[in-house]
Scaffold this active site. Structure first.
Site, mmCIF file in Angstrom:
data_model
loop_
_atom_site.group_PDB
_atom_site.id
_atom_site.type_symbol
_atom_site.label_atom_id
_atom_site.label_comp_id
_atom_site.label_asym_id
_atom_site.label_seq_id
_atom_site.Cartn_x
_atom_site.Cartn_y
_atom_site.Cartn_z
ATOM 1 N N ASP A 1 0.889 -1.298 -0.066
ATOM 2 C CA ASP A 1 0.037 0.164 0.150
ATOM 3 C C ASP A 1 0.934 1.107 -0.061
ATOM 4 O OD1 ASP A 1 -2.062 1.716 -0.062
ATOM 5 O OD2 ASP A 1 -3.187 0.711 1.836
HETATM 6 C C1 BGC Z 1 -4.844 3.502 -0.015
HETATM 7 C C2 BGC Z 1 -4.817 2.367 -1.387
HETATM 8 C C3 BGC Z 1 -4.849 3.176 -2.660
HETATM 9 C C4 BGC Z 1 -3.438 3.847 -2.695
HETATM 10 C C5 BGC Z 1 -3.346 4.626 -3.855
HETATM 11 C C6 BGC Z 1 -3.824 4.282 -0.040
HETATM 12 O O1 BGC Z 1 -3.676 5.166 0.774
HETATM 13 O O2 BGC Z 1 -4.968 2.702 1.108
HETATM 14 O O3 BGC Z 1 -6.149 1.635 -1.148
HETATM 15 O O4 BGC Z 1 -4.803 2.438 -3.540
HETATM 16 O O5 BGC Z 1 -3.395 4.701 -1.353
HETATM 17 O O6 BGC Z 1 -4.051 5.636 -3.894
#
Ligand code: BGC
Length: 745
Positions: A231
């Site tokens: 993530d």
């Molecule tokens: C989120 C993800 C997301 C990623 C990219 C993170 O903060 O938890 O679900 O895909 O950011 O935007």
């Protein structure tokens, strides 16, 4: 762009391999131009494409190219329709391909442990079986277009509070039965191109560094063939993460992590094989990704699909008769008054990284006027920012008009700031000014239809009786307004079902008291009793149960049979039931199959969903529905033996229209597997005597030593070693050791 990954891998330097282990910027991987390895783009996700206009930067959340905003996961899940999920997935895949996006960052399959999770709108359900089946449809759909998905957030990311640090304290059985099965099902049946690790820790270890999860379970047990991406910002120790099985760190944060990887290989802390395996996975992702944009999709068709999905996911919670007739659907001649700012300013998606810039946006008010082909009066009724003075004026105006109206359609819902990625909700209630308006309207008009827009459940207690009809639309995406107009006027039948229980009170909910944790730890004290499993086990009344949803017709069930065949891994239970549309209009029923083990030796939920099928039937039409259950559907995770166990004996199969509207029940007998635990000297006398090998051995040894067998329960519950010492050391320690070895041989 296809190329031979092994051949390319052999030409890369250590530095080049390490460089592929982290992003170039916010959204791209790094390329190796010399070796013909392109950079590919991944972007959010999940219910539409959020491709930022200013490529590369973190930029503004709302600043992305127009894309179809499909209903959010909460609405999609309420369709209970994997085939529709696949079609939505295909459309998402086409839009991603047209934008040259290699991987769409979704779906999110975390379980709704509490209705307070700020990100529940992005997740499917409180039930792992339903979540897994729906998400698999989505993944298959997207990937059929040559675009990858990212199954997220692996694992146990069930709250937003402290999500980047909190340690989830959860027992393995609960993980295996509740929090992992959706990931497992999607991995095993649909092979997502990528899995995204979660931010949080599990038992003190960051998910990004969790070797047991990423390598042991995901790859080793489930056979995941794709790439694990972090993530965004979830990596803290690049080398530890790589060793644990995390391939790609996102976003790019400069050369530091790559240098750390090179250093660890050079000084022998990280075997080069590990780096090679991860590099091969990055190369494989690049090789299977599209580098040129595909043809532009038909956005009008996608808008229609967004409308269809929004309609299919809207749940008619109640539809009571007033003066002898259900309030919905409204006749075309009905003297309707629309009230509520949300009717013209729709809430249709949640806040955070999933926020899409829609290509079009239907609002319910305009759509209702279009569908009816005439003007429909409207008053806003409340302010979204709850301005007390204006609210009073608007309420007075709405009440005056409601006196003259035949039916009032009142749009209520949560506000964007009430639920968002990044923080959790504090209460279940609707804004006070909205509830006050409803109460005032109900005093002057008996026919008030409430249309709700919210990403996670709201409490209905206190106002439910003021509205004879309630339609829960969740966050329906850009076509939601039109979908609502069609359902209200009977042009489409509602067919959504609750994928999460609507509780009466926050204090009734399973995680209450164990959420959101303290001092960096959250304890999943409710164990496997999540969602309806909890309410059923505790016999707690709810507002509306899991699986509930009405339509404009009714269904009858009969002729249930459940037939067992095979054994062991090939065990099959064919559940068959006839469903008949007993009303006068066409409609869809979701046939739900729940399983219970009434004789379980461990705590098991009173019922668990293990099959479902959506059937569309004309008036009077019947269909035989057959759903086959397998061994895993009857099994529980044995925490000591650490595998799935089916306990032999009888199981109850329940077929119903919701988890609390069971229409037919059948019992089946199945042969089980032995769950005998290894014995040791501290196993109790009762455990020894019940053991198929240890029992006879112990009886023999006791008879030889002249010790009589006891049937006194207090003595039977004592560990053997202690019991023997009470018996004056009749059996010597060496003899006991021999018994233990022989019993377990
Ligand atoms: C989120 C993800 C997301 C990623 C990219 C993170 O903060 O938890 O679900 O895909 O950011 O935007």
């Amino acid at each position: 762009m296809p190329f031979d990954e092994d051949q390319v891998l052999g030409t890369l330097t250590l530095q080049e391999k390490a460089s592929l282990m982290s992003g170039a910027d916010f959204w791209h991987t790094k390329g190796v131009e010399r070796a013909g390895v392109a950079a590919v783009m991944m972007t959010d996700g999940p219910h539409g494409l959020r491709k930022q206009v200013v490529e590369g930067g973190a930029a503004e959340l709302g600043d992305s190219v127009p894309a179809t905003c499909f209903p959010t996961a909460v609405t999609l899940a309420s369709t209970w329709d994997p085939e529709l999920m696949r079609r939505v997935g295909e459309a998402l895949g086409r839009e991603a391909a047209a934008q040259g996006v290699a991987v769409l960052l979704g779906p999110g399959v975390n379980i709704k442990r509490t209705p307070l999770c700020g990100r529940n709108f992005e997740y499917f359900s409180e039930d792992p079986y339903l979540t897994g089946r729906l998400a698999a449809g989505y993944v298959e759909g997207v990937q059929s277009q040559g675009v990858g998905t990212s199954l997220k957030h692996f694992a146990a990311n069930n709250q937003e509070t402290d999500r980047m640090r909190v340690s989830v304290e959860v027992d393995e059985r609960t993980l295996r039965e509740i929090y992992l099965p959706a990931f497992e099902h999607v991995v095993k049946t649909a092979q997502p191109w990528t899995v995204m690790c979660a931010y949080n820790k599990i038992a003190g270890i960051y998910a990004s560094e969790h070797g047991w999860l990423l390598s042991g379970v995901l790859r080793g047990e489930w056979g995941f063939e794709g790439l694990v991406v972090s993530d965004w910002g979830a990596v803290h120790d690049r080398v530890a993460a790589l060793a644990a099985g995390l391939d790609l760190q996102m976003p790019g944060i400069g050369p530091r992590p790559d240098k750390a990887v090179v250093g660890a290989v050079v000084d022998g802390r990280l075997p080069e094989d590990v780096l090679d395996a991860a590099t091969r996975r990055v190369l494989h992702l690049v090789a299977r990704s599209r580098t040129e944009p595909a043809a532009a999709p038909d956005l009008d068709a996608h808008h229609e699909l967004a409308r269809e999905a929004a309609a299919a996911g809207a749940v008619l919670l109640k539809n009571d008769p007033v003066a002898g007739h259900p309030v919905l659907p409204l006749s075309d001649e009905e003297n309707v008054l629309v009230v509520g700012e949300l009717a013209r300013t729709p809430r249709y998606q949640g806040a955070g990284s999933s926020q899409v810039h829609p290509t079009r946006l239907d609002d319910a008010l305009t759509a209702l006027r279009e569908v009816l082909g005439r003007d429909v009066p409207f008053v806003p009724g409340y302010t979204v920012d709850a301005n007390p003075y204006q609210d009073l004026q608007l309420r007075t105006q709405a009440v005056e008009q409601a006196r003259q109206a035949g039916t009032v359609v009142l749009f209520l819902g949560l506000l964007p700031a009430d639920e968002s990625e990044g923080y959790d909700r504090e209460r279940l209630d609707l804004p006070t000014n909205q509830v006050r308006l409803l109460t005032a309207l109900a005093e002057v008009n008996r026919r008030v239809v409430v249309v709700l827009a919210n990403g996670s459940v709201v409490a209905l207690t206190g106002w439910r009786r003021s509205a004879p009809a309630i339609l829960e639309t969740w966050l329906g995406g850009q076509g939601g307004g039109h979908a609502v107009a069609e359902i209200l006027t009977g042009r489409r039948a509602p067919e959504g079902r609750l994928a999460e229980t609507i509780p009466l009170r926050l204090t009734d909910t399973p995680a209450h008291g164990n959420f959101p944790g303290e001092f960096g730890h959250v304890r999943y004290g409710e164990g496997v009793l999540v969602g309806y499993r909890w309410y059923d086990a505790r016999d707690v009344a709810v507002a509306y149960p899991f699986g509930h949803g009405l339509t404009y017709t009714t269904f009858g069930y009969d002729a249930l049979t459940a037939t067992v065949s095979g054994s062991g891994d090939d065990l099959a239970v064919d559940v068959s039931v006839r469903v008949t549309n007993t009303g006068s209009v066409a409609g869809a029923e979701v046939v739900q199959v729940y399983v219970r083990d009434p004789e379980a030796s461990v705590l098991r939920p009173p019922r668990e969903l293990k099959g479902f099928r959506k059937v569309r039937l004309a008036p009077g039409e019947s269909q035989q529905v057959t759903i086959t259950l397998g061994a895993r559907d009857l099994a529980y995770w044995h925490p000591t033996l650490r595998h799935w166990i089916v306990e032999g004996g009888s199981f109850v199969v329940e077929v119903g229209s919701s988890s609390r509207d069971i229409r037919a029940t059948a019992a089946v007998e199945v042969a089980g597997e032995s769950a005998a635990l290894p014995l040791d000297s501290m196993s109790t006398v009762a455990e020894w005597l019940a053991h198929p090998v240890g029992g006879p051995l112990l009886r023999g040894a006791m008879a030889a030593a002249g010790v009589p067998e006891t049937d006194e329960e207090m003595l039977r519950q004592i560990p053997l070693e202690v019991a023997l010492s009470f018996a004056g050391g009749a059996v010597a320690p060496a003899e006991l050791a021999r018994l233990v070895a022989a019993a377990n041989a």
